[in-house]
Design an enzyme around this catalytic site. Structure first.
Site, PDB file in Angstrom:
ATOM      1  N   ARG A 158      51.465  72.129  47.352  1.00 48.20           N
ATOM      2  CA  ARG A 158      50.809  71.540  46.173  1.00 48.20           C
ATOM      3  C   ARG A 158      51.496  70.257  45.729  1.00 48.20           C
ATOM      4  NH1 ARG A 158      49.346  76.174  41.727  1.00 48.20           N
ATOM      5  NH2 ARG A 158      47.107  76.056  42.053  1.00 48.20           N
ATOM      6  N   LYS A 173      62.721  70.610  45.855  1.00 39.07           N
ATOM      7  CA  LYS A 173      63.737  71.656  45.709  1.00 39.07           C
ATOM      8  C   LYS A 173      63.068  73.025  45.557  1.00 39.07           C
ATOM      9  CE  LYS A 173      66.025  73.497  42.161  1.00 39.07           C
ATOM     10  NZ  LYS A 173      66.207  74.861  42.694  1.00 39.07           N
ATOM     11  N   PRO A 174      63.255  73.913  46.549  1.00 38.26           N
ATOM     12  CA  PRO A 174      62.726  75.267  46.369  1.00 38.26           C
ATOM     13  C   PRO A 174      63.592  76.046  45.377  1.00 38.26           C
ATOM     14  CG  PRO A 174      63.921  75.110  48.450  1.00 38.26           C
ATOM     15  CD  PRO A 174      63.946  73.737  47.838  1.00 38.26           C
ATOM     16  N   SER A 175      63.067  77.165  44.895  1.00 41.19           N
ATOM     17  CA  SER A 175      63.871  78.061  44.053  1.00 41.19           C
ATOM     18  C   SER A 175      65.025  78.622  44.874  1.00 41.19           C
ATOM     19  CB  SER A 175      62.986  79.205  43.574  1.00 41.19           C
ATOM     20  OG  SER A 175      63.771  80.298  43.160  1.00 41.19           O
ATOM     21  N   SER A 227      59.022  78.188  34.653  1.00 39.37           N
ATOM     22  CA  SER A 227      58.906  78.826  33.339  1.00 39.37           C
ATOM     23  C   SER A 227      58.786  77.791  32.221  1.00 39.37           C
ATOM     24  CB  SER A 227      60.136  79.701  33.102  1.00 39.37           C
ATOM     25  OG  SER A 227      61.283  78.882  33.115  1.00 39.37           O
ATOM     26  N   GLU A 248      53.569  72.877  35.427  1.00 40.35           N
ATOM     27  CA  GLU A 248      52.730  74.084  35.584  1.00 40.35           C
ATOM     28  C   GLU A 248      53.598  75.244  35.171  1.00 40.35           C
ATOM     29  OE1 GLU A 248      49.689  73.395  37.149  1.00 40.35           O
ATOM     30  OE2 GLU A 248      50.461  71.355  37.137  1.00 40.35           O
ATOM     31  N   CYS A 282      51.343  83.652  37.879  1.00 40.22           N
ATOM     32  CA  CYS A 282      51.212  83.002  36.572  1.00 40.22           C
ATOM     33  C   CYS A 282      49.844  83.144  35.935  1.00 40.22           C
ATOM     34  CB  CYS A 282      51.530  81.519  36.718  1.00 40.22           C
ATOM     35  SG  CYS A 282      50.406  80.681  37.846  1.00 40.22           S
ATOM     36  N   ASN A 283      48.791  83.245  36.774  1.00 41.47           N
ATOM     37  CA  ASN A 283      47.443  83.201  36.194  1.00 41.47           C
ATOM     38  C   ASN A 283      46.784  84.565  36.075  1.00 41.47           C
ATOM     39  OD1 ASN A 283      47.149  83.523  38.879  1.00 41.47           O
ATOM     40  ND2 ASN A 283      45.871  81.745  39.251  1.00 41.47           N
ATOM     41  N   GLU A 442      42.543  80.642  41.431  1.00 44.97           N
ATOM     42  CA  GLU A 442      41.925  79.322  41.434  1.00 44.97           C
ATOM     43  C   GLU A 442      41.607  78.836  42.852  1.00 44.97           C
ATOM     44  OE1 GLU A 442      45.032  80.042  40.663  1.00 44.97           O
ATOM     45  OE2 GLU A 442      46.433  78.542  41.383  1.00 44.97           O
ATOM     46  N   HIS A 448      44.096  73.149  38.370  1.00 45.25           N
ATOM     47  CA  HIS A 448      44.902  74.217  37.775  1.00 45.25           C
ATOM     48  C   HIS A 448      45.812  73.589  36.726  1.00 45.25           C
ATOM     49  CE1 HIS A 448      46.782  78.088  37.609  1.00 45.25           C
ATOM     50  NE2 HIS A 448      47.934  77.655  38.067  1.00 45.25           N
TER      51      HIS A 448
HETATM   52  P1  NAP Z   1      62.155  78.946  36.665  1.00 49.78           P
HETATM   53  O1  NAP Z   1      63.265  79.871  36.416  1.00 49.78           O
HETATM   54  O2  NAP Z   1      61.715  78.056  35.578  1.00 49.78           O
HETATM   55  O3  NAP Z   1      62.568  78.096  37.955  1.00 49.78           O
HETATM   56  C1  NAP Z   1      61.671  77.178  38.553  1.00 49.78           C
HETATM   57  C2  NAP Z   1      62.456  76.117  39.272  1.00 49.78           C
HETATM   58  O4  NAP Z   1      63.096  75.277  38.312  1.00 49.78           O
HETATM   59  C3  NAP Z   1      63.560  76.648  40.176  1.00 49.78           C
HETATM   60  O5  NAP Z   1      63.586  75.883  41.367  1.00 49.78           O
HETATM   61  C4  NAP Z   1      64.795  76.421  39.351  1.00 49.78           C
HETATM   62  O6  NAP Z   1      65.988  76.320  40.115  1.00 49.78           O
HETATM   63  C5  NAP Z   1      64.458  75.092  38.689  1.00 49.78           C
HETATM   64  N1  NAP Z   1      65.212  74.754  37.494  1.00 49.78           N
HETATM   65  C6  NAP Z   1      65.764  75.571  36.580  1.00 49.78           C
HETATM   66  N2  NAP Z   1      66.385  74.852  35.614  1.00 49.78           N
HETATM   67  C7  NAP Z   1      66.204  73.542  35.921  1.00 49.78           C
HETATM   68  C8  NAP Z   1      66.609  72.315  35.316  1.00 49.78           C
HETATM   69  N3  NAP Z   1      67.312  72.291  34.180  1.00 49.78           N
HETATM   70  N4  NAP Z   1      66.261  71.163  35.906  1.00 49.78           N
HETATM   71  C9  NAP Z   1      65.532  71.164  37.054  1.00 49.78           C
HETATM   72  N5  NAP Z   1      65.138  72.284  37.674  1.00 49.78           N
HETATM   73  C10 NAP Z   1      65.461  73.470  37.116  1.00 49.78           C
HETATM   74  O7  NAP Z   1      60.836  79.741  37.132  1.00 49.78           O
HETATM   75  P2  NAP Z   1      60.742  80.899  38.202  1.00 49.78           P
HETATM   76  O8  NAP Z   1      61.398  82.112  37.613  1.00 49.78           O
HETATM   77  O9  NAP Z   1      61.170  80.409  39.539  1.00 49.78           O
HETATM   78  O10 NAP Z   1      59.162  81.116  38.290  1.00 49.78           O
HETATM   79  C11 NAP Z   1      58.462  81.969  37.451  1.00 49.78           C
HETATM   80  C12 NAP Z   1      57.766  81.177  36.355  1.00 49.78           C
HETATM   81  O11 NAP Z   1      56.934  80.178  36.948  1.00 49.78           O
HETATM   82  C13 NAP Z   1      56.825  82.035  35.515  1.00 49.78           C
HETATM   83  O12 NAP Z   1      56.940  81.705  34.163  1.00 49.78           O
HETATM   84  C14 NAP Z   1      55.444  81.660  36.041  1.00 49.78           C
HETATM   85  O13 NAP Z   1      54.406  81.866  35.112  1.00 49.78           O
HETATM   86  C15 NAP Z   1      55.630  80.224  36.372  1.00 49.78           C
HETATM   87  N6  NAP Z   1      54.626  79.775  37.351  1.00 49.78           N
HETATM   88  C16 NAP Z   1      53.627  78.965  36.916  1.00 49.78           C
HETATM   89  C17 NAP Z   1      52.630  78.557  37.804  1.00 49.78           C
HETATM   90  C18 NAP Z   1      51.514  77.664  37.342  1.00 49.78           C
HETATM   91  O14 NAP Z   1      50.787  77.164  38.199  1.00 49.78           O
HETATM   92  N7  NAP Z   1      51.330  77.424  36.060  1.00 49.78           N
HETATM   93  C19 NAP Z   1      52.678  78.972  39.139  1.00 49.78           C
HETATM   94  C20 NAP Z   1      53.720  79.791  39.545  1.00 49.78           C
HETATM   95  C21 NAP Z   1      54.700  80.188  38.640  1.00 49.78           C
HETATM   96  P3  NAP Z   1      66.881  77.618  40.514  1.00 49.78           P
HETATM   97  O15 NAP Z   1      66.108  78.831  40.099  1.00 49.78           O
HETATM   98  O16 NAP Z   1      67.024  77.476  41.977  1.00 49.78           O
HETATM   99  O17 NAP Z   1      68.161  77.475  39.774  1.00 49.78           O
END
Ligand code: NAP
Length: 478
Positions: A158, A173-175, A227, A248, A282-283, A442, A448
């Site tokens: 995406r 950058k992947p998670s 998040s 997103e 998420c959705n 979607e 989205h």
């Molecule tokens: P997350 O904890 O927010 O992490 C997402 C990414 O952001 C990770 O690669 C993380 O790195 C990175 N990150 C964290 N802090 C950062 C900072 N200060 N600066 C830059 N990057 C940073 O989310 P997640 O737990 O992986 O995913 C779950 C969340 O994603 C849920 O809330 C879900 O609803 C949402 N989501 C939304 C959609 C959508 O289309 N709206 C789709 C999928 C998921 P690290 O974790 O590697 O440290």
């Protein structure tokens, strides 16, 4: 065990610090790979590579750039089973769903390749007789893509597909929970002839490597899927350079179940939506509002369907409906939310605890909660697990009001055969997407995008493509 390297400027390399982190299979709880723990130095290297590549890449005809997307789709299809197994292993996604994600990702690259001769600028009417006004759409510059762990391969595409197409070099950058499939992809595309620096994959912590990328004045667009909390941090981090963000974020999708709905279809769709990838989508359905006249009948059927959800080994054949949560923290979060809901008065009809019957893994049982009310945390905050809270409502108007009473605004759904209710829901639900009589999922040609705290901007289709382009208006007097 696999040991991965970052892919920067067309070369595979360890983190500058030489440090690595462990990637754990959430079902077996065993380490399956080591990935580079990149940091500030790695961010700088990737930014330098992308910066060197930027002008030449932007100058290439779009159709030539699109050829690389077609090659990416081809290599994914040629390695579809290996990629699906890697994905299932790193995140306990049941194998058939992992395969769907891999195949949809190939489609995604093909879909955006198809835009190469389609996106256009505009000719604007001038107030002067001898002037033309032209609006160009030009690449936004270096893209920093930050991915979540729930759909790591699809979300990677995406961000990568529209970047490559529009002429923007990207650093992705992947998670840290799920870098493996992305790095397998890096190995596959290393031979397709992309110019150095156009596509870079780095790994490491969000607050270190991610933060350094996001704060860079070199970046033209920061695209995060993650998040709300990370979105808020990124907005703060990009304030100094006023860098464009496309965010997103989380969701809390309401489902409105009307008294005239097709009950079989509704129950099936709601359950599928809640347990797909163990509720970590998420959705998908996060709260259900049911009109009181059908509440008892609906709950009887829903209880039966939730109780029948099978969970277990993601590689089992036949596959279960769902598997482990991504990690222990996620399982503990869900457990705490359900405990709190019980104290607040929710009644557990199905599940309500850890899946301790499994040999290993971070399982939470498919769970159905009745007697929920709007003020409960479980009805207001994103659960991101296989837990379905249900609220009985007096009628359709109350359902609409409660659905909109939410800080998130990603997706929503309604089950009804009544055209008036259907149209009112579409007009009055304050969400980026509304699904009518179907599961929440979607299409790649849609858009989205969330309202309120669910995000800024969006992905997919024509509007998703425009996120990667900036306008440039020329006033040409002759
Ligand atoms: P997350 O904890 O927010 O992490 C997402 C990414 O952001 C990770 O690669 C993380 O790195 C990175 N990150 C964290 N802090 C950062 C900072 N200060 N600066 C830059 N990057 C940073 O989310 P997640 O737990 O992986 O995913 C779950 C969340 O994603 C849920 O809330 C879900 O609803 C949402 N989501 C939304 C959609 C959508 O289309 N709206 C789709 C999928 C998921 P690290 O974790 O590697 O440290």
């Amino acid at each position: 065990m696999k040991v991965y390297q970052q892919y920067i400027n067309g070369e595979f390399r360890d983190a500058a610090s030489r440090e690595q982190f462990e990637v754990v299979n959430p079902f077996t709880e065993k380490v399956v790979a080591m990935a580079p723990k990149g940091g500030v130095e790695d961010a700088a290297l990737a930014l330098e590579a992308a910066s060197s590549a930027r002008k030449a890449w932007a100058a290439k005809p779009c159709a030539e750039r699109a050829v690389f997307l077609k090659k990416m789709a081809e290599v994914i299809r040629g390695n579809r089973e290996m990629l699906a197994r890697t994905l299932a292993e790193e995140q306990a996604k049941v194998l058939p769903l992992a395969q769907v994600e891999i195949d949809a990702t190939a489609e995604y690259f093909d879909y955006y390749a198809g835009w190469s001769r389609k996106y256009e600028g505009e000719v604007i009417q001038s107030d002067r007789p001898t002037e033309n006004i032209l609006l160009y759409r030009q690449p936004i510059g270096i893209v920093v893509g930050i991915c979540p762990w729930n759909f790591p391969f699809f979300v990677m595409a995406r961000k990568v597909a529209p970047s490559i197409l529009t002429g923007c070099p990207i650093i992705l950058k992947p998670s840290s929970d799920t870098p493996n499939t992305t790095f397998e992809f890096a190995k596959l595309i290393a031979g397709i002839g992309l110019p150095k620096g156009v596509l870079n994959f780095v790994s490491g912590g969000g607050s270190t490597l991610g933060d350094a990328l996001v704060k860079s004045p070199e970046a033209g667009l920061i695209t995060l899927t993650g998040s709300v909390e990370t979105g808020q941090r990124i907005i703060a981090a990009t304030a100094e350079n006023i860098t464009k963000t496309s965010l997103e974020l989380g969701g809390k999708a309401p489902v409105i179940v009307c008294d005239d709905c097709d009950l079989d279809l509704t129950v099936k769709a709601v359950v599928a939506s809640r347990v797909i990838f163990s509720g970590q989508v998420c959705n998908c359905a996060e709260r259900v509002y049911v009109e009181e006249s059908i509440y008892d009948e609906f709950m009887t059927r829903l209880t039966k369907a939730m109780a029948a959800v099978a969970y277990g080994d993601p590689f089992a054949d036949p596959a279960p409906d769902m598997s482990s949560q991504i990690n222990e923290a996620q399982m503990l979060k869900i457990e705490a939310m359900v405990k709190k809901a019980k104290v607040e008065g929710a009644e557990v009809l199905v599940g309500g605890g850890r899946g301790d019957d499994q040999p290993s893994g971070f399982f939470y049982k498919p769970t159905l909660l009745a007697n929920c009310t709007q003020d409960m945390e479980i009805v207001r905050k994103e659960i991101f697990g296989p837990v379905l809270p249900v609220v009985k409502v007096s009628g359709f108007d109350e359902a609409l009001n409660l659905a909109n009473d939410c800080e998130y605004g990603l997706t929503s759904s309604i089950f009804t055969k009544n055209v008036t209710k259907m149209m009112r829901a579409i007009n009055e639900l304050e969400f980026g997407e509304t699904y009518v009589n179907r599961e929440h999922f979607e299409a790649i040609q849609g858009f989205h995008a969330g309202w309120r705290k669910s995000g800024i901007g969006g992905a997919d289709g024509k509007h998703g493509l425009y996120e990667y382009l900036q306008t440039h208006v020329a006033y040409i007097q002759y």
